[in-house]
Write a protein that holds these residues in place. Structure first.
Motif, PDB file in Angstrom:
ATOM      1  N   ASN A   1      30.834   2.151 -12.117  1.00  0.00           N
ATOM      2  CA  ASN A   1      29.601   2.064 -12.897  1.00  0.00           C
ATOM      3  C   ASN A   1      29.918   1.934 -14.393  1.00  0.00           C
ATOM      4  O   ASN A   1      31.045   2.121 -14.803  1.00  0.00           O
ATOM      5  CB  ASN A   1      28.761   3.313 -12.602  1.00  0.00           C
ATOM      6  CG  ASN A   1      27.376   3.206 -13.188  1.00  0.00           C
ATOM      7  OD1 ASN A   1      26.737   2.156 -13.119  1.00  0.00           O
ATOM      8  ND2 ASN A   1      26.897   4.284 -13.791  1.00  0.00           N
ATOM      9  N   LYS A   2      28.912   1.635 -15.183  1.00  0.00           N
ATOM     10  CA  LYS A   2      29.022   1.401 -16.629  1.00  0.00           C
ATOM     11  C   LYS A   2      29.815   0.129 -16.884  1.00  0.00           C
ATOM     12  O   LYS A   2      30.630   0.067 -17.812  1.00  0.00           O
ATOM     13  CB  LYS A   2      29.657   2.612 -17.360  1.00  0.00           C
ATOM     14  CG  LYS A   2      28.979   3.946 -17.046  1.00  0.00           C
ATOM     15  CD  LYS A   2      29.269   5.022 -18.061  1.00  0.00           C
ATOM     16  CE  LYS A   2      28.625   6.343 -17.654  1.00  0.00           C
ATOM     17  NZ  LYS A   2      28.719   7.415 -18.602  1.00  0.00           N
TER      18      LYS A   2
ATOM     19  N   ASP B   1      28.806  -2.432 -18.118  1.00  0.00           N
ATOM     20  CA  ASP B   1      28.425  -3.003 -19.413  1.00  0.00           C
ATOM     21  C   ASP B   1      29.395  -2.585 -20.520  1.00  0.00           C
ATOM     22  O   ASP B   1      29.393  -3.158 -21.598  1.00  0.00           O
ATOM     23  CB  ASP B   1      26.990  -2.572 -19.780  1.00  0.00           C
ATOM     24  CG  ASP B   1      26.777  -1.065 -19.621  1.00  0.00           C
ATOM     25  OD1 ASP B   1      26.933  -0.556 -18.486  1.00  0.00           O
ATOM     26  OD2 ASP B   1      26.489  -0.393 -20.632  1.00  0.00           O
TER      27      ASP B   1
ATOM     28  N   SER C   1      25.850  -1.468 -13.265  1.00  0.00           N
ATOM     29  CA  SER C   1      25.269  -0.791 -14.439  1.00  0.00           C
ATOM     30  C   SER C   1      24.014  -0.087 -13.947  1.00  0.00           C
ATOM     31  O   SER C   1      22.980  -0.728 -13.743  1.00  0.00           O
ATOM     32  CB  SER C   1      24.876  -1.800 -15.520  1.00  0.00           C
ATOM     33  OG  SER C   1      25.966  -2.099 -16.331  1.00  0.00           O
ATOM     34  N   ALA C   2      24.123   1.219 -13.752  1.00  0.00           N
ATOM     35  CA  ALA C   2      22.992   1.954 -13.177  1.00  0.00           C
ATOM     36  C   ALA C   2      21.811   2.030 -14.130  1.00  0.00           C
ATOM     37  O   ALA C   2      20.701   2.340 -13.724  1.00  0.00           O
ATOM     38  CB  ALA C   2      23.427   3.359 -12.786  1.00  0.00           C
TER      39      ALA C   2
ATOM     40  N   ASN D   1      29.555  12.849 -15.146  1.00  0.00           N
ATOM     41  CA  ASN D   1      29.043  11.914 -16.161  1.00  0.00           C
ATOM     42  C   ASN D   1      29.310  10.428 -15.890  1.00  0.00           C
ATOM     43  O   ASN D   1      29.334   9.621 -16.811  1.00  0.00           O
ATOM     44  CB  ASN D   1      29.617  12.291 -17.542  1.00  0.00           C
ATOM     45  CG  ASN D   1      28.801  11.700 -18.678  1.00  0.00           C
ATOM     46  OD1 ASN D   1      27.572  11.744 -18.658  1.00  0.00           O
ATOM     47  ND2 ASN D   1      29.470  11.114 -19.650  1.00  0.00           N
ATOM     48  N   VAL D   2      29.525  10.069 -14.637  1.00  0.00           N
ATOM     49  CA  VAL D   2      29.833   8.663 -14.342  1.00  0.00           C
ATOM     50  C   VAL D   2      28.578   7.855 -13.999  1.00  0.00           C
ATOM     51  O   VAL D   2      28.647   6.635 -13.843  1.00  0.00           O
ATOM     52  CB  VAL D   2      30.858   8.546 -13.189  1.00  0.00           C
ATOM     53  CG1 VAL D   2      32.216   9.060 -13.628  1.00  0.00           C
ATOM     54  CG2 VAL D   2      30.377   9.293 -11.950  1.00  0.00           C
ATOM     55  N   GLY D   3      27.450   8.573 -13.826  1.00  0.00           N
ATOM     56  CA  GLY D   3      26.195   7.862 -13.541  1.00  0.00           C
ATOM     57  C   GLY D   3      25.696   8.049 -12.116  1.00  0.00           C
ATOM     58  O   GLY D   3      24.933   7.227 -11.613  1.00  0.00           O
ATOM     59  N   LYS D   4      26.078   9.156 -11.471  1.00  0.00           N
ATOM     60  CA  LYS D   4      25.651   9.405 -10.080  1.00  0.00           C
ATOM     61  C   LYS D   4      24.128   9.556 -10.007  1.00  0.00           C
ATOM     62  O   LYS D   4      23.463   8.913  -9.207  1.00  0.00           O
ATOM     63  CB  LYS D   4      26.325  10.687  -9.531  1.00  0.00           C
ATOM     64  CG  LYS D   4      27.835  10.596  -9.496  1.00  0.00           C
ATOM     65  CD  LYS D   4      28.485  11.860  -8.969  1.00  0.00           C
ATOM     66  CE  LYS D   4      28.285  13.075  -9.860  1.00  0.00           C
ATOM     67  NZ  LYS D   4      28.856  12.923 -11.219  1.00  0.00           N
ATOM     68  N   SER D   5      23.591  10.433 -10.867  1.00  0.00           N
ATOM     69  CA  SER D   5      22.140  10.675 -10.841  1.00  0.00           C
ATOM     70  C   SER D   5      21.386   9.420 -11.274  1.00  0.00           C
ATOM     71  O   SER D   5      20.322   9.108 -10.732  1.00  0.00           O
ATOM     72  CB  SER D   5      21.790  11.849 -11.756  1.00  0.00           C
ATOM     73  OG  SER D   5      22.519  12.990 -11.369  1.00  0.00           O
ATOM     74  N   SER D   6      21.953   8.683 -12.233  1.00  0.00           N
ATOM     75  CA  SER D   6      21.299   7.441 -12.692  1.00  0.00           C
ATOM     76  C   SER D   6      21.203   6.447 -11.547  1.00  0.00           C
ATOM     77  O   SER D   6      20.207   5.729 -11.409  1.00  0.00           O
ATOM     78  CB  SER D   6      22.100   6.793 -13.833  1.00  0.00           C
ATOM     79  OG  SER D   6      22.285   7.690 -14.880  1.00  0.00           O
TER      80      SER D   6
ATOM     81  N   GLY E   1      22.040  12.762 -18.149  1.00  0.00           N
ATOM     82  CA  GLY E   1      22.347  13.157 -19.523  1.00  0.00           C
ATOM     83  C   GLY E   1      23.699  12.643 -19.949  1.00  0.00           C
ATOM     84  O   GLY E   1      24.560  12.440 -19.101  1.00  0.00           O
TER      85      GLY E   1
ATOM     86  N   GLY F   1      28.341  17.596 -16.514  1.00  0.00           N
ATOM     87  CA  GLY F   1      27.781  18.822 -15.949  1.00  0.00           C
ATOM     88  C   GLY F   1      26.275  18.906 -15.993  1.00  0.00           C
ATOM     89  O   GLY F   1      25.710  20.000 -16.031  1.00  0.00           O
ATOM     90  N   VAL F   2      25.571  17.767 -15.988  1.00  0.00           N
ATOM     91  CA  VAL F   2      24.097  17.795 -16.010  1.00  0.00           C
ATOM     92  C   VAL F   2      23.583  18.262 -14.644  1.00  0.00           C
ATOM     93  O   VAL F   2      22.751  19.159 -14.547  1.00  0.00           O
ATOM     94  CB  VAL F   2      23.524  16.408 -16.384  1.00  0.00           C
ATOM     95  CG1 VAL F   2      22.015  16.383 -16.222  1.00  0.00           C
ATOM     96  CG2 VAL F   2      23.906  16.068 -17.824  1.00  0.00           C
ATOM     97  N   THR F   3      24.099  17.655 -13.559  1.00  0.00           N
ATOM     98  CA  THR F   3      23.728  18.117 -12.213  1.00  0.00           C
ATOM     99  C   THR F   3      24.658  19.270 -11.859  1.00  0.00           C
ATOM    100  O   THR F   3      25.870  19.117 -11.889  1.00  0.00           O
ATOM    101  CB  THR F   3      23.895  16.969 -11.187  1.00  0.00           C
ATOM    102  OG1 THR F   3      23.216  15.816 -11.691  1.00  0.00           O
ATOM    103  CG2 THR F   3      23.331  17.350  -9.833  1.00  0.00           C
TER     104      THR F   3
HETATM  105  N1  LIG Z   1      26.426   2.386 -20.640  1.00  0.00           N
HETATM  106  C1  LIG Z   1      26.024   2.881 -19.473  1.00  0.00           C
HETATM  107  N2  LIG Z   1      25.600   4.163 -19.405  1.00  0.00           N
HETATM  108  C2  LIG Z   1      25.200   4.624 -18.206  1.00  0.00           C
HETATM  109  C3  LIG Z   1      25.206   3.830 -17.038  1.00  0.00           C
HETATM  110  N3  LIG Z   1      24.782   4.594 -16.003  1.00  0.00           N
HETATM  111  C4  LIG Z   1      24.504   5.809 -16.513  1.00  0.00           C
HETATM  112  N4  LIG Z   1      24.751   5.835 -17.839  1.00  0.00           N
HETATM  113  C5  LIG Z   1      24.604   6.966 -18.751  1.00  0.00           C
HETATM  114  O1  LIG Z   1      25.666   7.871 -18.465  1.00  0.00           O
HETATM  115  C6  LIG Z   1      25.247   9.222 -18.682  1.00  0.00           C
HETATM  116  C7  LIG Z   1      25.524  10.043 -17.458  1.00  0.00           C
HETATM  117  O2  LIG Z   1      24.653   9.657 -16.408  1.00  0.00           O
HETATM  118  P1  LIG Z   1      24.274  10.658 -15.218  1.00  0.00           P
HETATM  119  O3  LIG Z   1      23.514   9.847 -14.238  1.00  0.00           O
HETATM  120  O4  LIG Z   1      23.671  11.904 -15.739  1.00  0.00           O
HETATM  121  O5  LIG Z   1      25.749  10.965 -14.672  1.00  0.00           O
HETATM  122  P2  LIG Z   1      26.173  11.980 -13.519  1.00  0.00           P
HETATM  123  O6  LIG Z   1      27.358  11.370 -12.854  1.00  0.00           O
HETATM  124  O7  LIG Z   1      25.014  12.318 -12.661  1.00  0.00           O
HETATM  125  O8  LIG Z   1      26.638  13.222 -14.386  1.00  0.00           O
HETATM  126  P3  LIG Z   1      26.812  14.794 -13.916  1.00  0.00           P
HETATM  127  O9  LIG Z   1      25.550  15.202 -13.205  1.00  0.00           O
HETATM  128  O10 LIG Z   1      26.990  15.499 -15.206  1.00  0.00           O
HETATM  129  O11 LIG Z   1      28.032  14.839 -13.069  1.00  0.00           O
HETATM  130  C8  LIG Z   1      23.761   9.133 -19.041  1.00  0.00           C
HETATM  131  O12 LIG Z   1      23.654   9.193 -20.446  1.00  0.00           O
HETATM  132  C9  LIG Z   1      23.332   7.765 -18.526  1.00  0.00           C
HETATM  133  O13 LIG Z   1      22.258   7.217 -19.261  1.00  0.00           O
HETATM  134  C10 LIG Z   1      25.655   2.469 -17.152  1.00  0.00           C
HETATM  135  O14 LIG Z   1      25.723   1.702 -16.202  1.00  0.00           O
HETATM  136  N5  LIG Z   1      26.052   2.067 -18.392  1.00  0.00           N
END
Ligand SMILES: Nc1nc2c(ncn2[C@@H]2O[C@H](COP(=O)(O)OP(=O)(O)OP(=O)(O)O)[C@@H](O)[C@H]2O)c(=O)[nH]1
Ligand SMILES: [Mg+2]
Length: 372
Positions: free
Chosen positions: A70-71, A73, A101-102, A144-149, A168, A172-174
């Motif tokens: 993910n990410k 972009d 790109s989530a 923080n890799v975008g799992k929740s997104s 976020g 450590g958001v989730t």
């Molecule tokens: N640039 C970019 N940012 C992204 C993308 N997907 C998610 N994000 C951002 O990455 C951050 C983390 O996203 P989350 O979905 O909270 O990630 P997570 O893996 O659930 O994080 P934890 O719950 O902390 O483990 C947020 O600020 C999102 O807006 C993407 O494809 N590109």
């Protein structure tokens, strides 16, 4: 000017972050495996290899898996093919490797994920779940890799529903394995979101710094200045000096601060490396900065010294801290009466600006693991 050939960590201790909630969540995830049909393993595309948690394969590897980088972009897309090939060679059991790109709902690869998973489940042996008419997916990955997104993007796309899992920009958001969330109406597909889980041991200090730069750790664990130092080393090693010496987002390049513009310390575009500055510039609050001390830092030269660079960034962006300056006249009783204030470049804020610029992709699109 010589640059470091190898990176040496500022501290001697090994970096790791495996708090209790990660250990507990990992156990909960294992316990849920019986009810799961498919796993989506999410990675940050900037660290396709440093971001691997080997425990995922060991403890959850019995279920079919898709790997999502993910990410996308934030990375150079010419590297996709090479990474997909390498990962597919290493992990033959993976059903598919995708870059997504989530946060971009129209992203094609994002929309490919659920159809690929549904097709796979339909033709596979579901063992104890043969009779179940709903499909359960678990999303896993480091923080923080975008799992929740990703989960929210599915729900938005297929259910037209708003976000169900908090997102976020920090690790450590989730914090716990969430109850299942419906993301697809027919057949019913549910997703379990899970907290980001780090490997208990990180293979090298460079891997740790790369994970930190992608905010999979809390910044305070390694320290912003240390992370900036590694980023500077990484850029220099790849001869990507221009990316930080002429970074528009950080108001570099700079030009001579003339008396006419010193009030606002507006620094204009200019390529010269040999700039001359007036004796003082003023902070936003009209306090003087002594350019005899700080002038030499204002240049566009590559450097291997992170403090030199952060001072440059702080001055150009007018970030200063007010500190007490004690003038000692030899009389200890008068010391308190002779205190003055002075303004110094705010290194901590400059470090945060440098990191933020890198993380937003505005310094360039890099795969940090380009050498693995
Ligand atoms: N640039 C970019 N940012 C992204 C993308 N997907 C998610 N994000 C951002 O990455 C951050 C983390 O996203 P989350 O979905 O909270 O990630 P997570 O893996 O659930 O994080 P934890 O719950 O902390 O483990 C947020 O600020 C999102 O807006 C993407 O494809 N590109
Ligand atoms: Mg999350």
């Amino acid at each position: 000017m010589s640059f470091r050939e190898a990176y040496k960590l500022a501290t001697n201790s090994n970096i790791s972050w495996y708090p209790r909630h990660m250990m507990t969540s990992m156990k909960q995830m294992q316990a849920k495996l019986r009810t799961i049909d498919f796993i989506i393993e999410v990675h940050d595309a900037r660290i396709p290899f440093s971001g691997r948690n080997i425990n995922f394969q060991n403890l959850l590897g019995i279920k079919p898996r898709i790997l999502v980088f993910n990410k996308k972009d934030l990375v150079d897309k010419t590297c996709y093919e090479q990474i997909i090939k390498k990962v597919s060679d290493q992990e033959k059991d993976v059903v598919k490797v995708l870059f997504t790109s989530a946060n971009q709902i129209k992203d094609h690869s994002l929309l490919n994920i659920l159809p690929i998973i549904l097709d796979h489940i339909k033709i596979s042996n579901r063992y104890n779940r043969m009779g179940a008419d709903e499909y359960n997916i678990m999303i896993i990955g480091v923080p923080n890799v975008g799992k929740s997104s990703l989960l929210n993007a599915f729900r938005n796309k297929y259910m037209k529903k708003s976000k169900a899992s908090e997102e976020g920009p920090y690790a450590g958001v989730t914090k716990s394995v969430l109850n299942k969330i419906k993301v697809y109406p027919n057949p019913k597909v549910f997703v379990f979101d899970t907290p980001g889980i780090m490997a208990p041991h990180i293979s090298s200090s460079e891997a740790a710094m790369r994970l930190a730069l992608c905010a999979t750790f809390k910044d305070s664990l390694i320290g912003e200045k240390n992370m900036c130092d590694y980023l500077l080393y990484w850029l220099n090693k790849r001869k990507l000096m221009n990316e930080y010496t002429h970074c528009g987002e950080l108001n570099l390049p700079l030009s001579e601060v003339t008396n006419a513009n010193k009030q606002s310390a507006t620094l204009l575009h200019e390529k010269s490396h040999n700039l001359k500055f007036p004796d003082t510039i003023l902070t936003k609050e009209n306090n003087e900065i002594d350019m005899k001390i700080y002038g030499p830092y204002l240049n566009n030269k590559p450097t291997d010294n992170i403090l030199d660079y952060l001072i440059r960034v702080a001055i150009v962006n007018q970030r200063f801290v007010k500190v007490r300056k004690v003038i000692y006249d030899g009389n200890s009783e008068s010391i308190n009466n002779n205190q003055h204030w002075e303004f110094k470049p705010d290194i901590n804020t400059a470090a945060n600006l440098f990191l933020k610029t890198f993380r937003s992709g505005k310094m360039g699109k890099f795969i940090l693991d380009d050498d693995i």
